[in-house]
Design a protein around this motif. Structure first.
Motif, PDB file in Angstrom:
ATOM      1  N   ARG A  93       1.363  -2.879  -6.401  1.00  0.00           N
ATOM      2  CA  ARG A  93       1.768  -2.509  -7.613  1.00  0.00           C
ATOM      3  C   ARG A  93       2.336  -3.897  -8.256  1.00  0.00           C
ATOM      4  NH1 ARG A  93       3.878   3.078  -7.059  1.00  0.00           N
ATOM      5  NH2 ARG A  93       3.550   3.637  -4.740  1.00  0.00           N
ATOM      6  N   SER A  99       5.551   6.882  -7.526  1.00  0.00           N
ATOM      7  CA  SER A  99       6.463   7.188  -6.336  1.00  0.00           C
ATOM      8  C   SER A  99       7.528   5.917  -6.134  1.00  0.00           C
ATOM      9  CB  SER A  99       5.629   7.500  -5.245  1.00  0.00           C
ATOM     10  OG  SER A  99       4.928   6.313  -4.817  1.00  0.00           O
ATOM     11  N   ASP A 174      -0.808  -0.210 -11.176  1.00  0.00           N
ATOM     12  CA  ASP A 174      -0.778  -0.324  -9.480  1.00  0.00           C
ATOM     13  C   ASP A 174      -2.259   0.455  -9.170  1.00  0.00           C
ATOM     14  OD1 ASP A 174      -0.543   2.556 -10.029  1.00  0.00           O
ATOM     15  OD2 ASP A 174       1.510   2.506  -9.809  1.00  0.00           O
TER      16      ASP A 174
HETATM   17  P1  5GP Z   1       2.163   6.583  -6.284  1.00  0.00           P
HETATM   18  O1  5GP Z   1       2.359   6.146  -4.958  1.00  0.00           O
HETATM   19  O2  5GP Z   1       2.926   5.912  -7.179  1.00  0.00           O
HETATM   20  O3  5GP Z   1       1.962   7.960  -6.402  1.00  0.00           O
HETATM   21  O4  5GP Z   1       0.599   5.926  -6.480  1.00  0.00           O
HETATM   22  C1  5GP Z   1       0.560   4.580  -6.639  1.00  0.00           C
HETATM   23  C2  5GP Z   1      -0.918   4.226  -6.994  1.00  0.00           C
HETATM   24  O5  5GP Z   1      -1.968   4.647  -6.166  1.00  0.00           O
HETATM   25  C3  5GP Z   1      -1.646   5.054  -8.232  1.00  0.00           C
HETATM   26  O6  5GP Z   1      -2.291   4.062  -8.979  1.00  0.00           O
HETATM   27  C4  5GP Z   1      -2.319   6.222  -7.536  1.00  0.00           C
HETATM   28  O7  5GP Z   1      -3.377   6.353  -8.623  1.00  0.00           O
HETATM   29  C5  5GP Z   1      -2.830   5.713  -6.413  1.00  0.00           C
HETATM   30  N1  5GP Z   1      -2.823   6.548  -5.452  1.00  0.00           N
HETATM   31  C6  5GP Z   1      -1.865   6.764  -4.204  1.00  0.00           C
HETATM   32  N2  5GP Z   1      -2.268   7.965  -3.418  1.00  0.00           N
HETATM   33  C7  5GP Z   1      -3.369   8.338  -3.996  1.00  0.00           C
HETATM   34  C8  5GP Z   1      -4.364   9.421  -3.553  1.00  0.00           C
HETATM   35  O8  5GP Z   1      -4.005  10.011  -2.533  1.00  0.00           O
HETATM   36  N3  5GP Z   1      -5.273   9.487  -4.126  1.00  0.00           N
HETATM   37  C9  5GP Z   1      -5.642   8.685  -5.132  1.00  0.00           C
HETATM   38  N4  5GP Z   1      -6.672   9.026  -5.868  1.00  0.00           N
HETATM   39  N5  5GP Z   1      -4.702   7.858  -5.688  1.00  0.00           N
HETATM   40  C10 5GP Z   1      -3.776   7.534  -5.167  1.00  0.00           C
END
Ligand code: 5GP
Length: 240
Positions: A93, A99, A174
């Motif tokens: 990030r 999240s 991120d």
């Molecule tokens: P967050 O943890 O904020 O949901 O995701 C952080 C970043 O990682 C974002 O750019 C998101 O697209 C990517 N990301 C996190 N987990 C996944 C997942 O299970 N699948 C995909 N395609 N991207 C993820």
């Protein structure tokens, strides 16, 4: 030659080839979010993610990051080196969002003075829980040397991608990476780098040009994927 289907995931299918060290990945237009709870289709996404991921992996290879990429076969299909996926999602990030904002109760858009890195245990049944390095070692998900390699490559990848997307007028907020082991044991970047796996905001307007448009029902999903692809195609030659 394309052999039998080995695996079908949420966004890709994987096929065997004549060579036991090589596989064919086929990108689908299917989109899921929230661990499969939300499902849909993003027309043209498979071809865009295939092309974009391949172009970015070629760029990363040139900058010294080993990847699974071998050769683009057609619009949707790519030849890749067979790897054993390390079951860690590696998340970098540069700016608060998603999240992170939810977990720590902060607004989206806070620019960090240094990038953060976190790991999730890649396990759908558990909902990909956050995990630290000690837990990953305790569960034998990777060795200390592999985790060191993964972190080194991850920060290198962030530097290359941040600079590349900035040249396209896009802020890399991120992203999520996955790494794999070749049969030699070498760690390489695997999976994909695309608007499905990165948050990409227009540098001037802040407009979201990634899968958050689908996750959050913001509309204009296909247009955003086309737009980000167009921006990348204009700049990728100059970057390589
Ligand atoms: P967050 O943890 O904020 O949901 O995701 C952080 C970043 O990682 C974002 O750019 C998101 O697209 C990517 N990301 C996190 N987990 C996944 C997942 O299970 N699948 C995909 N395609 N991207 C993820």
């Amino acid at each position: 030659m394309k052999g039998s289907q080995l695996y079908e995931g949420k966004a890709k299918k994987v096929f065997a080839t004549d060579d036991p060290e090589l596989l064919i990945v086929s990108y689908k237009d299917d989109a899921t979010a929230f661990n499969g709870l939300k499902r849909g289709t993003i027309e043209g996404k498979g071809a865009i993610n295939n092309k974009m991921s391949n172009a970015l992996m070629r760029l990363l290879e040139k900058k010294g990051v080993p990847t699974h990429f071998v050769k683009e076969l057609n619009d949707r299909e790519t030849l890749v080196k067979k790897v054993q996926i390390v079951p860690l999602e590696v998340i970098v990030r540069n700016i608060s969002a998603g999240s992170f904002s939810k977990r720590y109760g902060v607004e989206e858009g806070i620019v960090f003075s240094a990038p953060t890195i976190e790991f999730s245990y890649k396990n759908d049944a558990l909902g990909d829980p956050l995990i630290n390095e000690y837990h990953a070692l305790a569960l034998n998900l990777a060795t200390p040397e592999e985790i060191a390699d993964i972190k080194k490559y991850t920060f290198q990848i962030n530097d290359v991608l941040k600079q590349f997307w900035a040249s396209c007028g896009v802020t890399l907020v991120d992203f999520k990476l996955e790494f794999g082991r070749l049969s030699s044991g070498e760690i390489v970047l695997a999976d994909e780098i695309s608007p499905d796996t990165c948050r990409l905001w227009d540098s001037e307007t802040g407009k979201k040009l990634d899968k958050d448009r689908f996750r959050r029902d913001l509309g204009g999903v296909e247009d955003a994927y086309q737009e980000i692809m167009g921006r990348m195609e204009q700049q990728i030659g100059a970057a390589e």
